[in-house]
Scaffold this active site. Structure first.
Site, PDB file in Angstrom:
ATOM      1  N   CYS A  16      -4.312  -1.929   3.723  1.00 16.93           N
ATOM      2  CA  CYS A  16      -4.857  -2.588   2.530  1.00 16.93           C
ATOM      3  C   CYS A  16      -5.647  -3.840   2.905  1.00 16.93           C
ATOM      4  CB  CYS A  16      -3.746  -2.924   1.553  1.00 16.93           C
ATOM      5  SG  CYS A  16      -3.095  -1.448   0.738  1.00 16.93           S
TER       6      CYS A  16
ATOM      7  N   CYS B 243      -0.081  -4.471   3.302  1.00 17.59           N
ATOM      8  CA  CYS B 243       0.005  -3.792   4.605  1.00 17.59           C
ATOM      9  C   CYS B 243      -1.346  -3.881   5.324  1.00 17.59           C
ATOM     10  CB  CYS B 243       0.428  -2.340   4.424  1.00 17.59           C
ATOM     11  SG  CYS B 243      -0.883  -1.237   3.852  1.00 17.59           S
TER      12      CYS B 243
ATOM     13  N   CYS C 231      -1.143   2.764  -1.652  1.00 20.49           N
ATOM     14  CA  CYS C 231      -0.636   1.444  -2.012  1.00 20.49           C
ATOM     15  C   CYS C 231      -1.286   0.916  -3.298  1.00 20.49           C
ATOM     16  CB  CYS C 231      -0.935   0.447  -0.901  1.00 20.49           C
ATOM     17  SG  CYS C 231      -0.171   0.812   0.684  1.00 20.49           S
TER      18      CYS C 231
ATOM     19  N   ASN D  35       1.477   1.337  -6.571  1.00 17.51           N
ATOM     20  CA  ASN D  35       1.642   2.384  -5.561  1.00 17.51           C
ATOM     21  C   ASN D  35       1.989   3.702  -6.251  1.00 17.51           C
ATOM     22  OD1 ASN D  35       4.186   1.184  -6.149  1.00 17.51           O
ATOM     23  ND2 ASN D  35       5.051   1.772  -4.178  1.00 17.51           N
ATOM     24  N   ILE D  36       1.424   4.762  -5.703  1.00 20.76           N
ATOM     25  CA  ILE D  36       1.624   6.104  -6.236  1.00 20.76           C
ATOM     26  C   ILE D  36       2.023   6.993  -5.069  1.00 20.76           C
ATOM     27  CG2 ILE D  36       0.572   8.047  -7.454  1.00 20.76           C
ATOM     28  CD1 ILE D  36      -1.433   5.983  -8.662  1.00 20.76           C
ATOM     29  N   GLU D  37       3.286   7.428  -5.082  1.00 21.99           N
ATOM     30  CA  GLU D  37       3.817   8.205  -3.959  1.00 21.99           C
ATOM     31  C   GLU D  37       3.710   9.699  -4.236  1.00 21.99           C
ATOM     32  OE1 GLU D  37       6.963   4.776  -2.471  1.00 21.99           O
ATOM     33  OE2 GLU D  37       7.766   6.589  -3.421  1.00 21.99           O
TER      34      GLU D  37
ATOM     35  N   GLU E 233      -2.559  -2.076  -3.814  1.00 20.45           N
ATOM     36  CA  GLU E 233      -3.778  -2.852  -3.583  1.00 20.45           C
ATOM     37  C   GLU E 233      -4.998  -1.935  -3.539  1.00 20.45           C
ATOM     38  OE1 GLU E 233      -0.930  -2.886  -1.930  1.00 20.45           O
ATOM     39  OE2 GLU E 233      -0.514  -4.848  -1.026  1.00 20.45           O
TER      40      GLU E 233
END
Ligand SMILES: [Zn+2]
Length: 144
Positions: free
Chosen positions: A100, A97, A64, A53-55, A66
């Site tokens: 995904c 989620c 996310c 995940n990259i916020e 995935e």
């Protein structure tokens, strides 16, 4: 404390290597806001691709693990999803989620044959088929 890799876990199956890749990717997540690092690994067209995940400070722009894994696979020309592993710190391990699940379905010719395994570095594991996680999902076959 050293994190135990899934390869060392009792009961690890054929996808232990995939699970290990997911947990390795988890360590490269960029999750300063949620503090919920997620790693994923997908086997697509016979190759393994990982993601995390990259916020973003603009929260809605994050993505996310995935999906980063699937998108990396597609960029490499791999379009057939075969297996998924997701690694989080959650107990029990977190499943993908809804967004995904839909993206995974896009590349799964047979969702009942795609195993999705959720693990954490402490050796807990849950597993489903993609068909179980997203029954009656939307597919491009329904488009005109
Ligand atoms: Zn997701």
């Amino acid at each position: 404390m050293t994190a135990e890799t899934p390869e060392a876990m009792p009961g690890a199956g054929d996808d232990a290597a995939l699970e290990a890749r997911a947990c390795d990717a988890q360590r490269r997540a960029y999750a300063p806001y949620s503090r919920f690092p997620v790693g994923a690994a997908v086997r697509m067209s016979g190759e393994v691709f990982d993601g995390a995940n990259i916020e973003n400070a603009s929260y809605g722009l994050g993505i996310c693990a995935e999906r980063t894994a699937v998108f990396a696979a597609v960029l490499s020309g791999a379009h057939r999803l075969e297996a998924v592993a997701v690694c989080t710190e959650a107990s029990p391990p977190s499943s993908p989620c809804g967004a995904c699940r839909q993206v995974l379905l896009e590349f799964a010719p047979d969702p009942a044959a795609v195993t999705v395994t959720a693990v954490n570095p402490r050796g807990e594991r849950r597993s489903w088929t993609l068909a179980e996680l997203l029954p009656d999902g939307f597919s491009g076959r329904e488009l005109p």
